[in-house]
Design a protein around this motif. Sequence first.
Motif, PDB file in Angstrom:
ATOM      1  N   LYS A 177      53.728  -6.666  30.020  1.00  0.00           N
ATOM      2  CA  LYS A 177      54.751  -7.294  28.812  1.00  0.00           C
ATOM      3  C   LYS A 177      55.800  -6.171  28.147  1.00  0.00           C
ATOM      4  N   SER A 178      55.269  -4.852  28.248  1.00  0.00           N
ATOM      5  CA  SER A 178      56.731  -3.783  27.752  1.00  0.00           C
ATOM      6  C   SER A 178      58.194  -3.814  28.969  1.00  0.00           C
ATOM      7  N   VAL A 179      58.123  -4.676  30.150  1.00  0.00           N
ATOM      8  CA  VAL A 179      59.141  -4.558  30.643  1.00  0.00           C
ATOM      9  C   VAL A 179      60.233  -5.282  30.175  1.00  0.00           C
ATOM     10  N   GLN A 180      61.694  -4.731  29.974  1.00  0.00           N
ATOM     11  CA  GLN A 180      62.471  -5.636  29.594  1.00  0.00           C
ATOM     12  C   GLN A 180      63.987  -5.531  30.314  1.00  0.00           C
ATOM     13  N   THR A 181      63.608  -5.314  31.635  1.00  0.00           N
ATOM     14  CA  THR A 181      65.496  -5.126  32.508  1.00  0.00           C
ATOM     15  C   THR A 181      65.020  -6.377  33.062  1.00  0.00           C
ATOM     16  N   LEU A 182      63.901  -6.962  34.086  1.00  0.00           N
ATOM     17  CA  LEU A 182      63.583  -7.434  34.784  1.00  0.00           C
ATOM     18  C   LEU A 182      62.903  -8.373  34.548  1.00  0.00           C
ATOM     19  N   ILE A 183      62.297  -9.628  35.529  1.00  0.00           N
ATOM     20  CA  ILE A 183      61.937 -10.465  35.426  1.00  0.00           C
ATOM     21  C   ILE A 183      61.684 -10.597  37.385  1.00  0.00           C
ATOM     22  N   PRO A 184      60.815 -11.780  37.170  1.00  0.00           N
ATOM     23  CA  PRO A 184      60.462 -12.412  38.586  1.00  0.00           C
ATOM     24  C   PRO A 184      61.265 -12.501  39.527  1.00  0.00           C
ATOM     25  N   GLY A 185      61.632 -12.491  40.714  1.00  0.00           N
ATOM     26  CA  GLY A 185      62.234 -13.518  41.247  1.00  0.00           C
ATOM     27  C   GLY A 185      64.007 -12.613  41.794  1.00  0.00           C
ATOM     28  N   ASP A 186      64.042 -10.546  40.744  1.00  0.00           N
ATOM     29  CA  ASP A 186      64.625 -10.250  40.587  1.00  0.00           C
ATOM     30  C   ASP A 186      64.564  -9.324  42.183  1.00  0.00           C
ATOM     31  N   ARG A 187      65.554  -8.321  42.855  1.00  0.00           N
ATOM     32  CA  ARG A 187      65.829  -8.111  44.009  1.00  0.00           C
ATOM     33  C   ARG A 187      66.190  -6.338  43.643  1.00  0.00           C
ATOM     34  N   VAL A 188      65.925  -5.792  44.080  1.00  0.00           N
ATOM     35  CA  VAL A 188      65.329  -3.949  43.317  1.00  0.00           C
ATOM     36  C   VAL A 188      65.309  -3.571  44.371  1.00  0.00           C
ATOM     37  N   ILE A 189      65.180  -2.505  43.690  1.00  0.00           N
ATOM     38  CA  ILE A 189      65.333  -1.109  44.756  1.00  0.00           C
ATOM     39  C   ILE A 189      64.783  -0.046  43.909  1.00  0.00           C
ATOM     40  N   ILE A 190      63.674   0.435  44.539  1.00  0.00           N
ATOM     41  CA  ILE A 190      62.164   1.327  44.571  1.00  0.00           C
ATOM     42  C   ILE A 190      62.807   3.049  44.283  1.00  0.00           C
ATOM     43  N   LEU A 191      63.057   3.612  43.243  1.00  0.00           N
ATOM     44  CA  LEU A 191      63.201   4.947  43.661  1.00  0.00           C
ATOM     45  C   LEU A 191      62.376   5.544  43.772  1.00  0.00           C
ATOM     46  N   PRO A 192      62.382   7.053  44.780  1.00  0.00           N
ATOM     47  CA  PRO A 192      60.835   7.417  45.076  1.00  0.00           C
ATOM     48  C   PRO A 192      60.950   8.586  43.639  1.00  0.00           C
ATOM     49  N   VAL A 193      61.021   8.965  42.498  1.00  0.00           N
ATOM     50  CA  VAL A 193      60.948   9.353  41.481  1.00  0.00           C
ATOM     51  C   VAL A 193      59.985   8.765  40.617  1.00  0.00           C
ATOM     52  N   ILE A 194      59.303   9.019  40.248  1.00  0.00           N
ATOM     53  CA  ILE A 194      58.344   8.329  39.423  1.00  0.00           C
ATOM     54  C   ILE A 194      58.384   9.424  37.960  1.00  0.00           C
ATOM     55  N   ALA A 195      59.296   8.977  37.240  1.00  0.00           N
ATOM     56  CA  ALA A 195      60.140   9.218  35.922  1.00  0.00           C
ATOM     57  C   ALA A 195      59.365   8.350  34.499  1.00  0.00           C
ATOM     58  N   CYS A 196      59.207   9.349  33.472  1.00  0.00           N
ATOM     59  CA  CYS A 196      58.712   8.090  32.140  1.00  0.00           C
ATOM     60  C   CYS A 196      60.102   7.586  31.178  1.00  0.00           C
ATOM     61  N   GLY A 197      61.128   9.677  31.583  1.00  0.00           N
ATOM     62  CA  GLY A 197      62.278   8.623  30.750  1.00  0.00           C
ATOM     63  C   GLY A 197      62.360   9.481  29.400  1.00  0.00           C
ATOM     64  N   GLU A 198      61.273   9.930  28.564  1.00  0.00           N
ATOM     65  CA  GLU A 198      61.525  10.165  27.779  1.00  0.00           C
ATOM     66  C   GLU A 198      60.589  12.020  27.618  1.00  0.00           C
TER      67      GLU A 198
END
Length: 411
Positions: free
Chosen positions: A92-113
């Motif tokens: 519910k908090s994802v802002q920039t993606l919707i089902p059906g979007d084609r994406v690259i998954i980056l290897p680094v899991i970061a918080c951004g904050e």
Amino acid sequence: MAKVQHPVYTTKYKPHAYKTMKAAQWMGPKNVQLGTVPKPMVTAPKDAIVHITHCTICGSDLHMYNPDLKTAMEKGLILGHEAIGIVDEVGKSVQTLIPGDRVIILPVIACGECFYCTREEYSLCDRTNPSEEMEQLYGHRLSGMFGYSKLTGGYPGNQAEWCRVPNADLVCVKAPTDLPAQKLLGLCDVTPSAWHGNELAEVRKGDVVGVWGCGAVGLSVQRLALFRGAKKVYGIDKDPQRLALAKGYGSVPVDVATHKDVADFILEVEPNGLDRAIEASGFRSTNSISHTIMRGIFAEGDSGDTISSIIKATRKGGNIALIGDFFFKTNQFPIGALMEKAITLRGGQLYAQKYFPYLLEITARGEYDPSFMFTYEDDFENIASDYAKFNSHEIPGGLKVCLVTAFGRTL
């Protein structure tokens, strides 16, 4: 922040109601099996579930396969940190993606904050890795990573049919719909890792550069060094097929089998030494008797052989970058030469999120093509045998395999 609406990659896409999936699981030393496991679910508001279309095996995955990280492994862990796919579901908090979007998954899991993420040093993230073992080893925890042992958080990887992506707005990159899959897959980890090596070594126009390793990462480092304006690039390896590839991409190949002391050879042809040197082979590249003995008696985990050669070959005041994986400790490290020659030594995992906008841009414009690294394509269901081939340098073409899932074959 309002959600951004994107065109879907395929109008035929509908979220799948499967309860299980196929995934590559670590079951012990040199034992990767394709198992059936529960399909991941959204468990946090910032999660996305990605339906994988293509994935690959990384050279660093072999540290677990062989296993150099045996004590940090857990039976059944889903491996892999290089994949692309289609968004299946979002929290519910994802802002920039919707089902059906084609994406690259980056290897680094970061918080951004956290402190490090705000400095764009994403692989140093303070919040995404709960590993106490890493904190005891290094004094600090680094970021979480997909499918890469308990040291990096124990996150299930994406050599699977689906993957749960935490902090998806930061860890997923929306991909152009018109770029071939292999270009996008090559951007997941290898290309940003190679760019990171060039950044750490401060490669610039007119430099003479040496790159230890002619695998996918090493060749990418070499090609990007030339892209950045390096005058000459030496590619050092012992695999004839990979050395031939290095020559074809514009590097000067240096065969370790022919030149037993690579540093002496480089100093013969470059008396001042290398301006920049980048280690992209990892500690397993050495076959020295002393390292084998010291590992056997647990006196050494990593090898200093390659870095010793690099320090000797690098000019006074030069720069060295380590991007091949080192985890533990080494003996006989030439600290005197490093200090007295005023060499700058840097290392670390990639800052994928920082580099990605530019790397995606030059790929989309046709200025750089990362798909060269895939010399073989196979069905994802054959991943166990492809691990064995990759480990023994038997992948057709000599570099990486592009694995296509059943879902990817339908697109």
